[in-house]
Design a protein around this motif. Structure first.
Motif, PDB file in Angstrom:
ATOM      1  N   ARG A 452       0.823  -1.210   0.000  1.00 25.74           N
ATOM      2  CA  ARG A 452       0.000   0.000   0.000  1.00 25.74           C
ATOM      3  C   ARG A 452       0.856   1.259   0.000  1.00 25.74           C
ATOM      4  O   ARG A 452       0.664   2.188   0.761  1.00 25.74           O
ATOM      5  CB  ARG A 452      -0.967  -0.019   1.191  1.00 25.74           C
ATOM      6  CG  ARG A 452      -2.008  -1.139   1.081  1.00 25.74           C
ATOM      7  CD  ARG A 452      -2.714  -1.391   2.382  1.00 25.74           C
ATOM      8  NE  ARG A 452      -3.363  -0.186   2.921  1.00 25.74           N
ATOM      9  CZ  ARG A 452      -3.873  -0.102   4.148  1.00 25.74           C
ATOM     10  NH1 ARG A 452      -3.789  -1.148   4.959  1.00 25.74           N
ATOM     11  NH2 ARG A 452      -4.431   1.007   4.565  1.00 25.74           N
ATOM     12  N   LEU A 453       1.830   1.268  -0.893  1.00 26.02           N
ATOM     13  CA  LEU A 453       2.730   2.392  -1.073  1.00 26.02           C
ATOM     14  C   LEU A 453       2.528   3.005  -2.448  1.00 26.02           C
ATOM     15  O   LEU A 453       2.112   2.323  -3.394  1.00 26.02           O
ATOM     16  CB  LEU A 453       4.191   1.947  -0.929  1.00 26.02           C
ATOM     17  CG  LEU A 453       4.616   1.383   0.426  1.00 26.02           C
ATOM     18  CD1 LEU A 453       6.005   0.760   0.316  1.00 26.02           C
ATOM     19  CD2 LEU A 453       4.598   2.472   1.492  1.00 26.02           C
ATOM     20  N   GLN A 454       2.830   4.286  -2.577  1.00 27.73           N
ATOM     21  CA  GLN A 454       2.816   4.935  -3.886  1.00 27.73           C
ATOM     22  C   GLN A 454       3.974   4.406  -4.728  1.00 27.73           C
ATOM     23  O   GLN A 454       5.023   4.034  -4.206  1.00 27.73           O
ATOM     24  CB  GLN A 454       2.963   6.446  -3.723  1.00 27.73           C
ATOM     25  CG  GLN A 454       1.776   7.132  -3.093  1.00 27.73           C
ATOM     26  CD  GLN A 454       0.618   7.238  -4.045  1.00 27.73           C
ATOM     27  OE1 GLN A 454       0.795   7.569  -5.224  1.00 27.73           O
ATOM     28  NE2 GLN A 454      -0.579   6.962  -3.556  1.00 27.73           N
ATOM     29  N   HIS A 455       3.778   4.373  -6.029  1.00 19.06           N
ATOM     30  CA  HIS A 455       4.869   4.044  -6.945  1.00 19.06           C
ATOM     31  C   HIS A 455       5.230   5.319  -7.695  1.00 19.06           C
ATOM     32  O   HIS A 455       4.384   5.911  -8.372  1.00 19.06           O
ATOM     33  CB  HIS A 455       4.449   2.945  -7.919  1.00 19.06           C
ATOM     34  CG  HIS A 455       5.553   2.503  -8.836  1.00 19.06           C
ATOM     35  ND1 HIS A 455       5.315   1.866 -10.032  1.00 19.06           N
ATOM     36  CD2 HIS A 455       6.902   2.633  -8.748  1.00 19.06           C
ATOM     37  CE1 HIS A 455       6.472   1.603 -10.633  1.00 19.06           C
ATOM     38  NE2 HIS A 455       7.447   2.065  -9.872  1.00 19.06           N
ATOM     39  N   CYS A 456       6.471   5.754  -7.576  1.00 17.37           N
ATOM     40  CA  CYS A 456       6.930   7.017  -8.156  1.00 17.37           C
ATOM     41  C   CYS A 456       8.109   6.797  -9.093  1.00 17.37           C
ATOM     42  O   CYS A 456       8.754   5.758  -9.065  1.00 17.37           O
ATOM     43  CB  CYS A 456       7.354   7.985  -7.048  1.00 17.37           C
ATOM     44  SG  CYS A 456       6.149   8.210  -5.721  1.00 17.37           S
ATOM     45  N   GLN A 457       8.369   7.802  -9.899  1.00 19.70           N
ATOM     46  CA  GLN A 457       9.593   7.859 -10.684  1.00 19.70           C
ATOM     47  C   GLN A 457      10.453   8.972 -10.088  1.00 19.70           C
ATOM     48  O   GLN A 457      10.082  10.148 -10.150  1.00 19.70           O
ATOM     49  CB  GLN A 457       9.297   8.159 -12.149  1.00 19.70           C
ATOM     50  CG  GLN A 457       8.590   7.043 -12.890  1.00 19.70           C
ATOM     51  CD  GLN A 457       9.500   5.851 -13.142  1.00 19.70           C
ATOM     52  OE1 GLN A 457      10.503   5.951 -13.825  1.00 19.70           O
ATOM     53  NE2 GLN A 457       9.132   4.708 -12.576  1.00 19.70           N
ATOM     54  N   TYR A 458      11.615   8.620  -9.498  1.00 16.32           N
ATOM     55  CA  TYR A 458      12.450   9.679  -8.935  1.00 16.32           C
ATOM     56  C   TYR A 458      13.162  10.451 -10.032  1.00 16.32           C
ATOM     57  O   TYR A 458      13.509  11.625  -9.851  1.00 16.32           O
ATOM     58  CB  TYR A 458      13.434   9.126  -7.903  1.00 16.32           C
ATOM     59  CG  TYR A 458      14.515   8.200  -8.401  1.00 16.32           C
ATOM     60  CD1 TYR A 458      15.700   8.692  -8.935  1.00 16.32           C
ATOM     61  CD2 TYR A 458      14.378   6.816  -8.290  1.00 16.32           C
ATOM     62  CE1 TYR A 458      16.702   7.841  -9.376  1.00 16.32           C
ATOM     63  CE2 TYR A 458      15.366   5.954  -8.719  1.00 16.32           C
ATOM     64  CZ  TYR A 458      16.533   6.463  -9.266  1.00 16.32           C
ATOM     65  OH  TYR A 458      17.528   5.613  -9.692  1.00 16.32           O
ATOM     66  N   GLU A 459      13.405   9.812 -11.164  1.00 16.71           N
ATOM     67  CA  GLU A 459      13.899  10.471 -12.368  1.00 16.71           C
ATOM     68  C   GLU A 459      13.258   9.773 -13.553  1.00 16.71           C
ATOM     69  O   GLU A 459      13.060   8.564 -13.529  1.00 16.71           O
ATOM     70  CB  GLU A 459      15.423  10.365 -12.493  1.00 16.71           C
ATOM     71  CG  GLU A 459      16.216  11.122 -11.446  1.00 16.71           C
ATOM     72  CD  GLU A 459      17.710  10.824 -11.525  1.00 16.71           C
ATOM     73  OE1 GLU A 459      18.149  10.210 -12.530  1.00 16.71           O
ATOM     74  OE2 GLU A 459      18.436  11.188 -10.586  1.00 16.71           O
ATOM     75  N   ILE A 460      12.979  10.536 -14.598  1.00 18.39           N
ATOM     76  CA  ILE A 460      12.399   9.941 -15.795  1.00 18.39           C
ATOM     77  C   ILE A 460      12.582  10.909 -16.964  1.00 18.39           C
ATOM     78  O   ILE A 460      12.576  12.123 -16.780  1.00 18.39           O
ATOM     79  CB  ILE A 460      10.899   9.605 -15.596  1.00 18.39           C
ATOM     80  CG1 ILE A 460      10.356   8.815 -16.785  1.00 18.39           C
ATOM     81  CG2 ILE A 460      10.079  10.849 -15.327  1.00 18.39           C
ATOM     82  CD1 ILE A 460      10.982   7.464 -16.978  1.00 18.39           C
ATOM     83  N   GLY A 461      12.755  10.343 -18.150  1.00 18.63           N
ATOM     84  CA  GLY A 461      12.893  11.162 -19.342  1.00 18.63           C
ATOM     85  C   GLY A 461      13.647  10.424 -20.425  1.00 18.63           C
ATOM     86  O   GLY A 461      14.060   9.272 -20.251  1.00 18.63           O
ATOM     87  N   PRO A 462      13.842  11.059 -21.566  1.00 19.40           N
ATOM     88  CA  PRO A 462      14.583  10.436 -22.669  1.00 19.40           C
ATOM     89  C   PRO A 462      16.074  10.402 -22.386  1.00 19.40           C
ATOM     90  O   PRO A 462      16.630  11.342 -21.826  1.00 19.40           O
ATOM     91  CB  PRO A 462      14.269  11.343 -23.861  1.00 19.40           C
ATOM     92  CG  PRO A 462      13.947  12.667 -23.254  1.00 19.40           C
ATOM     93  CD  PRO A 462      13.304  12.375 -21.931  1.00 19.40           C
ATOM     94  N   ASP A 463      16.718   9.316 -22.774  1.00 20.46           N
ATOM     95  CA  ASP A 463      18.142   9.117 -22.480  1.00 20.46           C
ATOM     96  C   ASP A 463      18.897   8.835 -23.773  1.00 20.46           C
ATOM     97  O   ASP A 463      18.746   7.770 -24.370  1.00 20.46           O
ATOM     98  CB  ASP A 463      18.296   7.944 -21.501  1.00 20.46           C
ATOM     99  CG  ASP A 463      19.744   7.613 -21.187  1.00 20.46           C
ATOM    100  OD1 ASP A 463      20.633   8.380 -21.603  1.00 20.46           O
ATOM    101  OD2 ASP A 463      19.979   6.587 -20.525  1.00 20.46           O
ATOM    102  N   VAL A 464      19.720   9.799 -24.185  1.00 21.53           N
ATOM    103  CA  VAL A 464      20.595   9.596 -25.342  1.00 21.53           C
ATOM    104  C   VAL A 464      22.047   9.860 -24.943  1.00 21.53           C
ATOM    105  O   VAL A 464      22.891  10.179 -25.774  1.00 21.53           O
ATOM    106  CB  VAL A 464      20.198  10.501 -26.534  1.00 21.53           C
ATOM    107  CG1 VAL A 464      18.805  10.170 -27.030  1.00 21.53           C
ATOM    108  CG2 VAL A 464      20.299  11.981 -26.147  1.00 21.53           C
ATOM    109  N   GLY A 465      22.341   9.754 -23.648  1.00 22.70           N
ATOM    110  CA  GLY A 465      23.667  10.064 -23.137  1.00 22.70           C
ATOM    111  C   GLY A 465      24.605   8.880 -23.163  1.00 22.70           C
ATOM    112  O   GLY A 465      24.475   7.977 -23.986  1.00 22.70           O
ATOM    113  N   GLY A 466      25.558   8.892 -22.229  1.00 20.07           N
ATOM    114  CA  GLY A 466      26.512   7.806 -22.130  1.00 20.07           C
ATOM    115  C   GLY A 466      27.946   8.224 -22.369  1.00 20.07           C
ATOM    116  O   GLY A 466      28.876   7.514 -22.010  1.00 20.07           O
ATOM    117  N   GLY A 467      28.156   9.366 -23.031  1.00 22.43           N
ATOM    118  CA  GLY A 467      29.507   9.855 -23.249  1.00 22.43           C
ATOM    119  C   GLY A 467      30.146   9.470 -24.570  1.00 22.43           C
ATOM    120  O   GLY A 467      31.199   9.997 -24.939  1.00 22.43           O
TER     121      GLY A 467
END
Length: 547
Positions: A452-467
């Motif tokens: 009975r806990l909320q489900h959240c996204q602490y970070e979210i978005g498009p990812d084209v990184g990596g270096g």
């Protein structure tokens, strides 16, 4: 797209004010954003006083770090980088961005400092210093720096310095203030209008990067250096609020509280992994005293403690091993011999302790404001979520009595795209990855529902990184396509809110585009009409703010 977000998005006119929204969207209170880290390269322009994000002081000729006093001001002739908003890597070409986008930071910057100094441009094409004068009565030097539109870097030197009339030459300066164009030289305003306007769509602000969580000092086992005490925090009157060679990390908590109060946004804060119990208690006392009533606190223990690439993972693991081997710890009270299991459990244990301290300080009548979030690895539901929550229940009782929610970070990436994929193909790959993430999200959602806990996204978005610089031009172009708007809405609405998801913390607010990622909703705080921003407006039922 099956989401009904568009039904609620009814705006009247182009004004920003709340009465322009005829009907609130169902997701207006569920969308937050990560603030980009503070520094001389930040694109969000948060502070009216540019000097609050100056780079750590260097010696006058740039030949190493300059010595500083207890408040971070140089005690010798020195120079500093006031801003560097050039596209990466303009200083070592080629530039990643095929459009070489650079924001316009031109204008007149009035400055004042305590002491006497010759002020000069050390680097800054076309920049000049004007009207410099010294007032012996106030021991202050004033003037202005004029920056042309095309300039992307400003480095200023302070030489022949005297802190006071009796000091020897070369004794440094203090109290530097450099006011951004458009604000009075004597302004007391802390945050820029443009920064505040850009935050209006969001219900909560995450301060992980502002707090420099991933670089907080302290290595467990290094005697005298692995415990962060409240007295060690950065003060509000420190010379800069960005990272420095002198070891100050993270913005002063005073500015966190001030921004929350001014915007009315809930806070998502990250307690440093090295913070002692005393630090946690003093932080709770500070926030209770400073925050406006009603603002909620989402509290995370550090950031991505599961992530092997971050120092906080090592810190937490060494602390867990030490605690377990000393005996009498709940981490291995069931006979567990697995150090990784101890490590996972300590992350949860520390959050239980932090949440308890905050509730004690805030009091029972305000307990609903305290919302600890247990965050862990999106692709590892059983060992990082299910097993840990079962241990929490056995050790401390029902997890819902200690945690508000569970959180993961299901970025949608381009890992399966071809190395030479077009921008359109990269967007398609991110959409496909968003759909693939549903399996892991559902596993964590079921665990959250079980307790009975909320489900959240602490970070979210498009990812084209990596270096990796491979195909970086197309990766950047993909993030500027109109197709990014429906992509963001697809992930947020179809793949999250329509499936019962809770707080959705977009990563990130404003940042530059490079091989390391195109995280920002835009690349400058004046760019508030990008495809990504338009998705946020529709998702939250708001409109682009008027300038």
């Amino acid at each position: 797209m099956k989401g009904a977000w568009w039904v609620a998005v009814v705006v009247l006119g182009a004004a920003w004010a709340g009465d322009a929204i005829a009907q609130p969207t169902p997701h207006a209170k569920q969308v937050g954003v990560e603030l980009d880290g503070l520094g001389d390269g930040g694109r969000a322009r948060p502070f009216v006083d540019l000097a609050k994000t100056l780079r750590g002081w260097m010696k006058a000729q740039g030949e190493g770090d300059a010595p500083v006093d207890a408040k971070g001001w140089p005690t010798t002739d020195a120079r500093t980088v006031l801003f560097d908003v050039r596209p990466a890597f303009a200083w070592a070409p080629p530039i990643d961005d095929p459009d070489a986008y650079q924001p316009d930071w031109g204008g007149s910057y009035p400055f004042t400092l305590q002491g006497r100094a010759e002020v000069a441009i050390a680097e800054g094409p076309g920049c000049r210093v004007e009207g410099v004068r010294y007032d012996a009565k106030t021991n202050a030097t004033t003037g202005r720096i004029v920056v042309p539109k095309a300039c992307g870097i400003l480095v200023v030197s302070f030489t022949k310095t005297r802190r006071d009339p009796k000091a020897s030459e070369g004794s440094g300066i203090s109290g530097l203030r450099i006011i951004r164009p458009g604000y009075p030289a004597d302004t007391k305003q802390v945050f820029t209008n443009e920064f505040l306007n850009s935050l209006r769509p969001f219900a909560a602000l995450r301060y992980m990067d502002w707090l420099d969580t991933n670089h907080n000092p302290g290595f467990y086992g290094d005697t005298g250096h692995h415990a962060l005490e409240w007295a060690d925090r950065r003060p509000a009157d420190y010379a800069t609020q960005s990272g420095t060679p002198q070891g100050k990390y993270g913005v002063a908590w005073e500015y966190v509280a001030a921004l929350a109060n001014e915007t009315g946004k809930d806070l998502w804060i990250n307690v440093p992994v090295a913070a002692t119990d005393g630090y946690v208690r003093e932080l709770a006392r500070f926030l209770k005293a400073e925050l406006k009533p009603g603002l909620k606190l989402y509290i995370e223990h550090s950031n991505e403690v599961w992530n092997f690439g971050f120092p906080q993972y090592i810190y937490n693991k060494l602390a867990a091993i030490d605690e377990a081997k000393r005996g009498g710890s709940p981490l291995n009270a069931d006979g567990s011999k697995d150090e990784e299991i101890w490590t996972h459990r300590r992350h949860a244990k520390r959050l239980v302790e932090i949440g308890k301290t905050f509730r004690e300080v805030f009091g029972q009548d305000q307990a609903d404001r305290i919302r600890p979030i247990y965050a862990s690895w999106a692709i590892s539901a059983e060992p990082h979520f299910a097993d840990v929550l079962a241990w929490v229940k056995a050790t401390y009782g029902e997890p819902r009595d200690h945690f508000f929610g569970l959180a993961d970070a299901s970025y949608y990436n381009v890992a399966k795209a071809a190395k030479d994929a077009t921008p359109e193909q990269l967007v398609a790959a991110m959409r496909a990855n968003s759909d693939e993430n549903l399996a892991n999200r559902e596993k964590i959602r079921k665990i959250a529902d079980r307790y009975r806990l909320q489900h959240c996204q602490y970070e979210i978005g498009p990812d084209v990184g990596g270096g990796d610089p491979t195909n970086v031009a197309n990766r950047i172009r993909a993030n500027r396509l109109p197709a990014m708007e429906p992509l963001l809405l697809h992930d947020a609405v179809d793949n999250w809110f329509d499936r019962g998801g809770g707080l959705y913390m977009y990563f990130a607010h404003i940042s530059t585009a490079s091989r390391y990622g195109c995280w920002g909703l835009s690349e400058d705080v004046d760019q508030l009409d990008t495809p990504k921003w338009r998705a946020i407006y529709k998702l939250t039922g708001t409109s682009k703010p008027a300038k």
